[in-house]
Design a protein around this motif. Structure first.
Motif, PDB file in Angstrom:
ATOM      1  N   LEU A 263       2.148  -2.354   6.154  1.00  0.00           N
ATOM      2  CA  LEU A 263       3.081  -3.464   5.947  1.00  0.00           C
ATOM      3  C   LEU A 263       2.931  -4.001   4.533  1.00  0.00           C
ATOM      4  O   LEU A 263       1.814  -4.279   4.083  1.00  0.00           O
ATOM      5  N   LYS A 264       4.060  -4.137   3.840  1.00  0.00           N
ATOM      6  CA  LYS A 264       4.075  -4.772   2.528  1.00  0.00           C
ATOM      7  C   LYS A 264       5.124  -5.877   2.534  1.00  0.00           C
ATOM      8  O   LYS A 264       6.301  -5.632   2.844  1.00  0.00           O
ATOM      9  N   ILE A 265       4.680  -7.079   2.176  1.00  0.00           N
ATOM     10  CA  ILE A 265       5.586  -8.231   2.082  1.00  0.00           C
ATOM     11  C   ILE A 265       5.561  -8.723   0.637  1.00  0.00           C
ATOM     12  O   ILE A 265       4.502  -9.065   0.109  1.00  0.00           O
ATOM     13  N   GLN A 499      12.043  -5.972  -7.571  1.00  0.00           N
ATOM     14  CA  GLN A 499      12.906  -5.327  -6.586  1.00  0.00           C
ATOM     15  C   GLN A 499      12.191  -4.293  -5.722  1.00  0.00           C
ATOM     16  O   GLN A 499      12.632  -4.019  -4.598  1.00  0.00           O
ATOM     17  N   THR A 500      11.106  -3.695  -6.205  1.00  0.00           N
ATOM     18  CA  THR A 500      10.532  -2.553  -5.495  1.00  0.00           C
ATOM     19  C   THR A 500       9.069  -2.699  -5.118  1.00  0.00           C
ATOM     20  O   THR A 500       8.504  -1.784  -4.504  1.00  0.00           O
ATOM     21  N   ALA A 501       8.419  -3.797  -5.434  1.00  0.00           N
ATOM     22  CA  ALA A 501       6.974  -3.908  -5.195  1.00  0.00           C
ATOM     23  C   ALA A 501       6.620  -3.798  -3.722  1.00  0.00           C
ATOM     24  O   ALA A 501       5.483  -3.445  -3.379  1.00  0.00           O
ATOM     25  N   HIS A 502       7.569  -4.100  -2.841  1.00  0.00           N
ATOM     26  CA  HIS A 502       7.287  -4.048  -1.406  1.00  0.00           C
ATOM     27  C   HIS A 502       7.520  -2.665  -0.814  1.00  0.00           C
ATOM     28  O   HIS A 502       7.302  -2.471   0.394  1.00  0.00           O
ATOM     29  N   LEU A 503       7.965  -1.697  -1.608  1.00  0.00           N
ATOM     30  CA  LEU A 503       8.176  -0.350  -1.093  1.00  0.00           C
ATOM     31  C   LEU A 503       6.832   0.328  -0.836  1.00  0.00           C
ATOM     32  O   LEU A 503       5.809  -0.040  -1.422  1.00  0.00           O
ATOM     33  N   PRO A 504       6.800   1.343   0.023  1.00  0.00           N
ATOM     34  CA  PRO A 504       5.569   2.118   0.174  1.00  0.00           C
ATOM     35  C   PRO A 504       5.090   2.646  -1.172  1.00  0.00           C
ATOM     36  O   PRO A 504       5.874   2.783  -2.121  1.00  0.00           O
ATOM     37  N   ASP A 505       3.808   2.952  -1.250  1.00  0.00           N
ATOM     38  CA  ASP A 505       3.219   3.393  -2.515  1.00  0.00           C
ATOM     39  C   ASP A 505       3.969   4.603  -3.077  1.00  0.00           C
ATOM     40  O   ASP A 505       4.393   5.487  -2.322  1.00  0.00           O
ATOM     41  N   PRO A 506       4.111   4.683  -4.404  1.00  0.00           N
ATOM     42  CA  PRO A 506       4.806   5.826  -5.002  1.00  0.00           C
ATOM     43  C   PRO A 506       4.127   7.151  -4.651  1.00  0.00           C
ATOM     44  O   PRO A 506       2.891   7.211  -4.521  1.00  0.00           O
ATOM     45  N   TYR A 507       4.923   8.186  -4.511  1.00  0.00           N
ATOM     46  CA  TYR A 507       4.392   9.515  -4.221  1.00  0.00           C
ATOM     47  C   TYR A 507       3.472   9.988  -5.344  1.00  0.00           C
ATOM     48  O   TYR A 507       2.400  10.536  -5.097  1.00  0.00           O
ATOM     49  N   THR A 521       9.434   7.408  -3.554  1.00  0.00           N
ATOM     50  CA  THR A 521       8.507   7.401  -2.439  1.00  0.00           C
ATOM     51  C   THR A 521       9.239   7.734  -1.154  1.00  0.00           C
ATOM     52  O   THR A 521      10.456   7.968  -1.149  1.00  0.00           O
ATOM     53  N   GLU A 522       8.497   7.716  -0.046  1.00  0.00           N
ATOM     54  CA  GLU A 522       9.065   7.890   1.288  1.00  0.00           C
ATOM     55  C   GLU A 522       8.842   6.627   2.089  1.00  0.00           C
ATOM     56  O   GLU A 522       7.789   5.996   2.012  1.00  0.00           O
ATOM     57  N   CYS A 523       9.860   6.250   2.877  1.00  0.00           N
ATOM     58  CA  CYS A 523       9.756   5.116   3.793  1.00  0.00           C
ATOM     59  C   CYS A 523      10.195   5.604   5.165  1.00  0.00           C
ATOM     60  O   CYS A 523      11.294   6.160   5.302  1.00  0.00           O
ATOM     61  N   ASN A 524       9.351   5.385   6.169  1.00  0.00           N
ATOM     62  CA  ASN A 524       9.623   5.904   7.510  1.00  0.00           C
ATOM     63  C   ASN A 524       9.917   4.750   8.445  1.00  0.00           C
ATOM     64  O   ASN A 524       9.064   3.882   8.665  1.00  0.00           O
ATOM     65  N   ILE A 525      11.121   4.742   9.008  1.00  0.00           N
ATOM     66  CA  ILE A 525      11.553   3.681   9.913  1.00  0.00           C
ATOM     67  C   ILE A 525      11.927   4.320  11.245  1.00  0.00           C
ATOM     68  O   ILE A 525      12.928   5.031  11.343  1.00  0.00           O
TER      69      ILE A 525
END
Length: 883
Positions: A263-265, A499-507, A521-525
């Motif tokens: 989780l990233k907020i 805008q992007t700091a809450h995204l999953p860590d960069p690949y 990166t990849e985000c899995n929902i």
């Protein structure tokens, strides 16, 4: 004591008595308790952020641009009889530099029919709902100016000649019969001498409804340091609403992602002082109370704070709150609440809402005789901000992911022309805070992905060339069309962080050129795996490669040059690092992932036409909008380098990776709502793409090809079917929403085809449904644009026709296993897929031997079958695999 002084003291007594009777609604500024900082305070919105600062206990206007305002957002004049009282101390910053037009005071009745956030933008032009400017000019004359008209005054005491350095102004607005009077008194606070008095009666109530704001008006001074400062602003009265929830800051908004149990907020904060508290708290409920889960610090520059929580495996939605303590006159705790949605592995239908080209708060026209902030603006057309209708529609979908595809701010005039120098960071934050205010209601309760596009980094049509700086000395269009970034790497990183700091860590977290950070990166929902790409960062500019084309702003201005005959081969689009990421992502179906999609800024094709003879799409903006049923045949197919139709070689290689994952492409940027299927060697041999319409921007693009589409279905208009775009890329157009006549108000906003996308992934059938909807159409109160929805199966995203087949694979002991197919001779992965059920017959595209991997990546359980021969027919004999 003189009679004049006695009258003044009596007026003060009456004023204070009136204030005490309305203490519940009273507002008092707290600048005298604030450290020096840029931010005006939690109940205030400053136009613009960089034009004001708190210094030495006062609010100071530090820009000589006209009509700088600071709006009070928690109090607002409402209908019904009542009074309003206000007072403020005003000081001239540089008295010797002022001309006779300079003035300061109070804006009354701003934006009576607007949302308070939209009304709070009123500052730089007259126009409908502009309000009344009640002020004191540099010569000591009180006036009331009608801010809806140019140079029109309800009253002006022009006979005074008492230039002043400091003034205490008292405003009293009270009902008289069926109208209102405004009484103003300006006093020298050092001598108690009355500078001027003014009363205007018979003011209709509608003219005082709306926002209240302080005004610093330089009078179009040539001295950039002219302006006014303010202290001890007080507002009270029975005609005011008290809206405590309408504070703007210190928490400006939040976004979060929950991907693979991480989780990233991200909390976006106001530009606080270094002396302010820098710590935020994160709480979740436990046993009917709030429990502190984590704390974090506010970062410099971007003013964001980031919470990172590992191993978040909640199976239900969890409320949370963010706490921040601000010290002014006293300590006050501000909270922002949200909901962490559980990872929807239990849902059959995963819904994504996609928006792009979002913020355009003002509509501007050339009806002002003076260019203000670099342009002439009007409120006469009305504004959509803060997108209340849209937000209400989007809430009805109960989406699992929000995707914001870029251009969240516009540097050209949203709402004012940009500062690109030392004030660029504050200029950007001023615009970004507008976005936060509009969409926080959604992003605080729904996971969201937001990525910046070129307007966000103040660079139209950027080609980042791996992070290079634009060649020194280039200006204007030449800089915009060159390789690299115009703005500094510090600015670009700040924008990306917000805008992007809450995204999953960069690949691959290694920064690009100049130290510009990456975020792909990849985000899995819920088992839908989204590859998040950076379209612009690694792409080169075409101008130097094709000097004969004379490319300006992405458009070839040489009418004899043909983009299809370009000789450059293997020009990169996404760069080697992102291509490696895509190859890894296509093979990885852990999670367990059952569907894949690509999120990027712009489509990998150029679906656009312009009138025959036109070299750019500028002319389209002034052309009459046709009826929705009309398809023109007088256009030519365009080749605009703003799209990712070029470079063709890089485009094709990227799409090849998309289809190895059977991925749908979700994108925006082009403003023209469309759904296409990509072709590489043949039409329809690759995946589907949905391009969201512009949500806020009304720069129009259209698709009226001069030839009819081939292989159209019955009932399709001639602009659907198989085409080649201007770069020669193969595309099949299934639906497109051209600008069209509309009777839905506001017409100027809806005729360009503004709106949003709805994408649904179905777990049980592995189907995908794509819709583009008008801005005004929710799920229960409107329909998609014509020819949507478009529904297809996951396997259709690898539309390439089979040349040969491998035996049917039948698996026992595993449910919905992952299958990977490799060409043995080359080692190339042909594709990978999590199948539905326990059997699958792989198609392949050449004869020879293949390797099949089948298993479950999450448990590491695999079986590998080598030497599988491809045949020209579907063998009935199954290849049994047991676990």
């Amino acid at each position: 004591m003189t009679m004049r002084t006695r009258l003044f003291l009596l007026f003060i007594l009456l004023y204070l008595t009136s204030c005490s009777n309305n203490h519940r609604l009273k507002y008092s500024s707290e600048w005298s308790y604030s450290p020096d900082c840029t931010w005006a305070g939690p109940s205030l919105w400053a136009n613009r952020l960089q034009d004001w600062k708190v210094e030495d206990g006062r609010l100071v206007c530090i820009n000589a641009k006209p009509m700088r305002t600071v709006h009070l957002t928690t109090r607002r004049a409402i209908a019904g009889k009542g009074n309003i009282n206000s007072s403020v101390y005003i000081t001239m910053n540089r008295g010797d530099s002022f001309n006779s037009d300079a003035a300061a005071g109070l804006l009354i009745g701003a934006g009576k029919d607007m949302d308070y956030r939209a009304a709070s933008l009123i500052h730089h032009s007259y126009g409908s709902q502009g309000g009344l400017f009640a002020g004191l000019d540099a010569n000591g004359n009180l006036f009331i100016r009608d801010f809806e008209k140019e140079n029109d005054y309800l009253a002006y005491n022009e006979e005074n000649d008492l230039p002043w350095k400091q003034a205490y102004i008292i405003f009293n607005i009270r009902p008289v019969d069926d109208a209102y009077s405004i009484r103003m008194t300006a006093v020298n606070p050092g001598t108690n001498q009355i500078i001027d008095r003014l009363e205007v009666k018979n003011i209709p109530e509608e003219r005082i409804l709306g926002n209240l704001a302080l005004v610093s008006h330089s009078g179009y001074s040539n001295d950039p340091s002219t302006g006014f400062s303010f202290g001890k602003w007080q507002v009270s009265g029975s005609k005011l609403s008290n809206n405590k929830d309408q504070t703007i800051g210190p928490v400006m908004g939040l976004q979060y992602t929950l991907s693979r149990s991480k989780l990233k907020i991200k909390i976006q904060m106001a530009p606080l002082s270094e002396d302010d508290n820098r710590t935020l708290m994160l709480d979740i409920p436990e046993n009917d109370t709030w429990k502190k889960l984590a704390e974090t610090e506010i970062k410099k520059g971007s003013y964001i704070a980031l919470f990172i929580i590992d191993n978040w495996n909640k199976t239900t939605d969890v409320p949370f709150r963010v706490r921040y303590t601000l010290s002014r006159k006293s300590k006050h705790e501000y909270t922002e609440n949200g909901i962490i949605k559980h990872d929807p592995q239990d849902k059959n239908e995963i819904t994504v809402l996609s928006l792009s080209c979002i913020e355009q708060p003002l509509r501007f026209t050339e009806n002002n005789s003076r260019a203000i902030d670099g342009g002439s603006y009007s409120w006469d057309y009305g504004i959509m901000y803060p997108h209340r209708q849209l937000i209400d529609n989007l809430k009805q979908f109960d989406a699992d992911l929000l995707y914001f595809a870029g251009d969240h701010v516009y540097e050209g005039g949203s709402p004012t022309v940009a500062n690109t120098g030392s004030l660029a960071n504050l200029d950007y934050l001023y615009r970004w805070y507008l976005w936060c205010q509009a969409y926080n209601e959604l992003t605080s309760v729904i996971p969201s992905v937001s990525i910046p596009d070129y307007h966000d980094v103040y660079h139209g049509n950027i080609r980042g060339a791996g992070g290079k700086p634009v060649t020194a000395g280039l200006k204007g269009a030449a800089a915009q069309d060159a390789d690299g970034y115009k703005m500094s790497p510090e600015f670009v990183n700040m924008v990306q962080e917000t805008q992007t700091a809450h995204l999953p860590d960069p690949y691959d977290p290694v920064s690009a050129g100049q130290g510009i950070n990456v975020y792909f990166t990849e985000c899995n929902i819920g088992g839908v795996s989204f590859a998040i790409l950076e379209d612009r960062k690694f792409k080169p500019a075409p101008g130097a490669l094709f000097p004969e084309a004379n490319i300006v702003n992405g458009w070839p201005l040489n009418p004899d040059w043909n983009a299809r005959r370009m000789s450059v081969v293997d020009t990169s689009l996404l760069g080697a690092r992102q291509m490696r990421f895509l190859a890894s992502w296509a093979a990885d179906w852990s999670g367990p992932s059952w569907m894949k999609a690509v999120l990027s800024q712009t489509p990998f094709a150029n679906l656009a036409t312009v009138p025959a003879g036109a070299l750019t799409d500028d002319i389209v903006q002034s052309m009459e909008v046709p009826d929705s049923a009309i398809t023109l045949n007088t256009d030519r197919i365009a080749y605009d380098f703003d799209s990712n139709g070029w470079p063709q070689s890089g485009r094709n290689k990227a799409i090849e990776q998309f289809r190895k994952a059977f991925a749908t492409h979700i994108t925006g940027d082009q403003h023209l709502a469309s759904t296409m299927q990509y072709g590489i060697n043949d039409f329809r041999d690759a995946g589907y793409v949905i391009v969201s319409p512009a949500t806020g921007c009304i720069w129009t693009r259209r698709w009226h090809p001069p030839v009819e589409g081939r292989n159209r279905k019955e009932g399709w208009p001639p602009n659907l079917g198989d085409f080649e775009d201007g770069f020669g890329n193969k595309i099949t157009v299934y639906a497109v929403a051209n600008p069209h006549k509309s009777e839905v108000e506001p017409v100027h906003h809806n005729e360009p085809g503004t709106g949003y996308s709805v994408i649904k992934f179905y777990r049980d059938s592995r189907d995908i449904q794509l819709e583009n909807r008008p801005y005004y159409a929710g799920p229960d109160n409107g329909k998609p644009f014509p020819f949507w929805p478009v529904r297809f199966n996951q396997l259709d995203n690898y539309g390439r026709k089979a040349v040969a087949w491998l035996p049917e694979v039948v698996c026992t002991g595993l449910n919905d296993p992952v299958i990977r197919i490799y060409r043995e001779r080359t080692g190339e992965m042909i594709y990978a897929l999590r199948i539905k059920g326990n059997s699958f017959q792989p198609k392949v595209f050449s004869f020879g031997n293949y390797k099949i991997e089948i298993g479950e990546p999450d448990s590491g359980t695999w079986q590998i079958i080598e030497g599988v021969n491809a045949t020209s027919f579907r063998e009935r004999k199954a290849l049994d695999v047991s676990f």
